[in-house]
Design a protein around this motif. Structure first.
Motif, PDB file in Angstrom:
ATOM      1  N   ARG A 128       7.868 -30.357 -38.528  1.00  0.00           N
ATOM      2  CA  ARG A 128       7.510 -28.955 -38.258  1.00  0.00           C
ATOM      3  C   ARG A 128       6.729 -28.829 -36.957  1.00  0.00           C
ATOM      4  NH1 ARG A 128       2.959 -26.577 -38.692  1.00  0.00           N
ATOM      5  NH2 ARG A 128       1.109 -27.614 -39.492  1.00  0.00           N
ATOM      6  N   ARG A 129       5.934 -29.844 -36.616  1.00  0.00           N
ATOM      7  CA  ARG A 129       5.217 -29.804 -35.347  1.00  0.00           C
ATOM      8  C   ARG A 129       6.181 -29.940 -34.176  1.00  0.00           C
ATOM      9  NH1 ARG A 129      -0.461 -30.949 -35.622  1.00  0.00           N
ATOM     10  NH2 ARG A 129      -1.132 -30.723 -37.792  1.00  0.00           N
ATOM     11  N   ALA A 130       7.169 -30.827 -34.303  1.00  0.00           N
ATOM     12  CA  ALA A 130       8.128 -31.036 -33.214  1.00  0.00           C
ATOM     13  C   ALA A 130       8.968 -29.790 -32.972  1.00  0.00           C
ATOM     14  CB  ALA A 130       9.023 -32.225 -33.533  1.00  0.00           C
ATOM     15  N   LEU A 131       9.333 -29.070 -34.049  1.00  0.00           N
ATOM     16  CA  LEU A 131      10.178 -27.883 -33.913  1.00  0.00           C
ATOM     17  C   LEU A 131       9.373 -26.594 -33.919  1.00  0.00           C
ATOM     18  CD1 LEU A 131      13.206 -28.861 -36.180  1.00  0.00           C
ATOM     19  CD2 LEU A 131      12.833 -29.291 -33.741  1.00  0.00           C
ATOM     20  N   ASP A 132       8.067 -26.702 -34.069  1.00  0.00           N
ATOM     21  CA  ASP A 132       7.142 -25.569 -33.964  1.00  0.00           C
ATOM     22  C   ASP A 132       7.475 -24.452 -34.957  1.00  0.00           C
ATOM     23  OD1 ASP A 132       4.985 -24.116 -33.054  1.00  0.00           O
ATOM     24  OD2 ASP A 132       6.096 -23.191 -31.408  1.00  0.00           O
ATOM     25  N   PHE A 133       7.413 -24.797 -36.239  1.00  0.00           N
ATOM     26  CA  PHE A 133       7.562 -23.752 -37.254  1.00  0.00           C
ATOM     27  C   PHE A 133       6.544 -23.998 -38.369  1.00  0.00           C
ATOM     28  CE2 PHE A 133      10.410 -27.088 -38.717  1.00  0.00           C
ATOM     29  CZ  PHE A 133      10.290 -27.089 -40.101  1.00  0.00           C
ATOM     30  N   PRO A 134       6.097 -22.924 -39.039  1.00  0.00           N
ATOM     31  CA  PRO A 134       5.049 -23.065 -40.047  1.00  0.00           C
ATOM     32  C   PRO A 134       5.612 -23.435 -41.423  1.00  0.00           C
ATOM     33  CG  PRO A 134       5.555 -20.756 -39.741  1.00  0.00           C
ATOM     34  CD  PRO A 134       6.431 -21.512 -38.769  1.00  0.00           C
ATOM     35  N   MET A 135       4.914 -24.305 -42.131  1.00  0.00           N
ATOM     36  CA  MET A 135       5.140 -24.557 -43.555  1.00  0.00           C
ATOM     37  C   MET A 135       3.796 -24.955 -44.153  1.00  0.00           C
ATOM     38  SD  MET A 135       8.744 -26.490 -44.407  1.00  0.00           S
ATOM     39  CE  MET A 135       8.292 -28.034 -43.616  1.00  0.00           C
ATOM     40  N   VAL A 160       6.664 -20.615 -46.386  1.00  0.00           N
ATOM     41  CA  VAL A 160       7.482 -21.638 -47.037  1.00  0.00           C
ATOM     42  C   VAL A 160       6.553 -22.790 -47.418  1.00  0.00           C
ATOM     43  CG1 VAL A 160       9.315 -23.346 -46.695  1.00  0.00           C
ATOM     44  CG2 VAL A 160       9.580 -21.026 -45.788  1.00  0.00           C
ATOM     45  N   PHE A 161       6.684 -23.260 -48.647  1.00  0.00           N
ATOM     46  CA  PHE A 161       5.862 -24.375 -49.121  1.00  0.00           C
ATOM     47  C   PHE A 161       6.702 -25.645 -49.208  1.00  0.00           C
ATOM     48  CE2 PHE A 161       3.698 -20.649 -50.916  1.00  0.00           C
ATOM     49  CZ  PHE A 161       2.373 -20.928 -50.609  1.00  0.00           C
ATOM     50  N   TYR A 162       6.113 -26.759 -48.842  1.00  0.00           N
ATOM     51  CA  TYR A 162       6.755 -28.047 -49.081  1.00  0.00           C
ATOM     52  C   TYR A 162       5.822 -28.934 -49.879  1.00  0.00           C
ATOM     53  CZ  TYR A 162       4.094 -30.576 -45.414  1.00  0.00           C
ATOM     54  OH  TYR A 162       3.112 -31.172 -44.652  1.00  0.00           O
ATOM     55  N   TYR A 163       6.399 -29.788 -50.696  1.00  0.00           N
ATOM     56  CA  TYR A 163       5.564 -30.690 -51.487  1.00  0.00           C
ATOM     57  C   TYR A 163       5.698 -32.124 -50.996  1.00  0.00           C
ATOM     58  CZ  TYR A 163       8.798 -33.458 -54.437  1.00  0.00           C
ATOM     59  OH  TYR A 163       9.720 -34.366 -54.893  1.00  0.00           O
ATOM     60  N   SER A 164       4.683 -32.909 -51.289  1.00  0.00           N
ATOM     61  CA  SER A 164       4.735 -34.353 -51.099  1.00  0.00           C
ATOM     62  C   SER A 164       4.017 -35.006 -52.270  1.00  0.00           C
ATOM     63  CB  SER A 164       4.057 -34.759 -49.783  1.00  0.00           C
ATOM     64  OG  SER A 164       2.642 -34.780 -49.949  1.00  0.00           O
TER      65      SER A 164
END
Length: 325
Positions: free
Chosen positions: A175-182, A156-160
Motif C-alpha cells: 500500500r505504501r508503494a502504490l500509495d493507497f489507504p488501508m 478498507v480493512f486488511y487482517y494479518s
C-alpha cells in the motif's frame, strides 16, 4: 531424549556412515542432530522432517530432529548458536527469526551473520493477495482505486496474524508503494482473522497459501495477485505480484539450514553438497507441505538473501513505526 525429539531417517549401517570421505578424499561425518526452533507440526518442522528422510534415503545421513520452540524461533536459534561448532549440529531456521525479529526486539539475542553460518536454502512459501468476493475489485489497481475512493470513516480493512508478520509487512509495503489507504487489523491467529474475512468484517489478506486457497477455490475470496516467481498452476489466470505491481519488492516465508558460525568452512561446504542434492530432488519437492516449493540456495546466495532482505525489512519497520517489544 524425549520421543518427539527423535526422528531417525532410513540410513546405511553406522560403519558406512562414519568418516565417509568427501569428493576431495577428506574425512566427512554429517550432522547427527538438527535443531528445529518450532513445535511439532509447524510448517518449518514439516519441511525439516521431509529433509531428514530424503537425506537418509539419498546420502545415509542419520539425524535426530530436536524441536526447541519458543519466542518465534529465537529460543532454538539462540541454542543453535551455542551448539558445538564441529559439524555435529545444524538447524533449520525460518526467515522471520533472521530478518524480522532482530528489528522488533528491544534487546535481540543475536544477529544472524556473526552468529550463524548459512548453509542451504530449503523451502519457500508464497501467498495470494485476496479480497472478500463482495468487494467490487478484480485487480490490484482496482483495489488501490477503490480504497482511495472510500471515505476516511469507512476504510478498507486488511487482517494479518499479528504485527510484524510477513502478511502485515507485505501489505504495508504494497500500500505504501502504490500509495493507497488501508487499515490494519492484527489478530492473534490466522484462523481468527480469516473468520472475520469470510464474514466481511475485514476485506483483504495476504495470509498463507493454505489459509486462503480453499476459500479462493470455493469462490468466497477473490485472488488479485500471487506473490511467487511464476503464476501458480492451480490459478494460472491470476497474475504474479511482479506483473500486477512492477518494481514492488515483497517477501516470502522461507526456511534454511544453518550451522553455528565457528563450524569449519570445509564442513559447511561439504554439507551443502548433500543438502542441495536433496533439495533439488523430486522426492523432496513432492513431499513438501502445500503451498511450499524448493528453495535451493548455496551458502553465499543464502547469506546475501538474509543480508539484503533483513536490511529492506528493517527500513520498512522503521517507516511503519513499529516499536520493539
Amino acid at each position: 531424549m524425549r520421543r518427539r525429539h527423535l526422528l531417525f531417517a532410513a540410513a546405511l549401517p553406522a560403519p558406512a556412515l562414519a568418516q565417509r570421505p568427501d569428493q576431495a578424499g577428506r574425512p566427512w561425518s554429517p550432522p547427527t542432530r538438527m535443531v528445529i526452533p518450532y513445535g511439532a507440526g509447524n510448517i518449518t518442522d514439516q519441511v525439516a522432517r521431509v529433509l531428514i528422510d530424503v537425506l537418509g534415503q539419498r546420502h545415509g545421513w542419520r539425524i535426530a530432529a530436536d524441536n526447541q520452540p519458543g519466542a518465534g524461533g529465537m529460543l532454538g536459534a539462540n541454542n543453535l548458536i551455542r551448539a558445538p561448532a564441529d559439524g555435529s549440529v545444524c538447524g533449520v531456521v525460518a526467515a522471520a527469526a533472521l530478518t524480522i525479529l532482530p528489528h522488533i526486539q528491544r534487546n535481540p539475542r543475536f544477529d544472524p551473520f556473526p552468529e550463524l553460518a548459512p548453509v542451504t536454502g530449503l523451502a519457500i512459501s508464497s501467498s495470494f493477495l485476496a479480497v472478500h468476493a463482495s468487494l467490487p475489485v478484480r485487480t490490484l489497481a482496482e483495489l488501490a482505486a477503490h480504497a482511495r475512493a472510500r471515505p476516511a470513516d469507512n476504510p478498507v480493512f486488511y487482517y494479518s496474524p499479528g504485527n510484524a508478520t510477513v502478511p502485515h509487512l507485505n501489505l504495508e509495503a504494497l500500500r505504501r508503494a502504490l500509495d493507497f489507504p488501508m487499515q490494519h487489523v492484527p489478530y492473534r491467529t490466522s484462523q481468527a482473522g480469516n473468520t472475520d474475512l469470510l464474514a466481511n468484517r475485514v476485506q483483504v489478506t495476504m495470509d498463507s497459501f493454505s489459509i486462503t486457497l480453499p476459500h479462493i477455490q470455493a469462490g468466497t475470496l477473490r485472488p488479485l495477485a500471487f506473490n511467487g516467481a511464476q503464476r501458480h498452476p492451480l490459478l494460472p489466470e491470476v497474475p504474479t505480484m511482479a506483473e500486477a505491481a512492477p518494481g514492488v519488492q515483497l517477501m516470502n516465508a522461507w526456511m534454511a539450514v544453518f550451522f553455528p558460525r565457528a563450524t569449519p568452512a570445509a564442513t559447511v561446504d561439504r554439507a551443502a553438497e548433500d543438502l542441495l542434492d536433496a533439495v533439488n530432488s523430486p522426492a523432496f519437492a513432492e513431499r513438501l507441505p502445500v503451498g511450499t516449493s524448493p528453495f535451493a540456495l548455496g551458502p553465499t546466495e543464502l547469506a546475501e538473501r538474509v543480508r539484503s532482505e533483513g536490511a529492506r525489512i528493517g527500513r520498512l519497520i522503521a517507516e511503519i513505526g513499529l516499536t520493539p517489544d
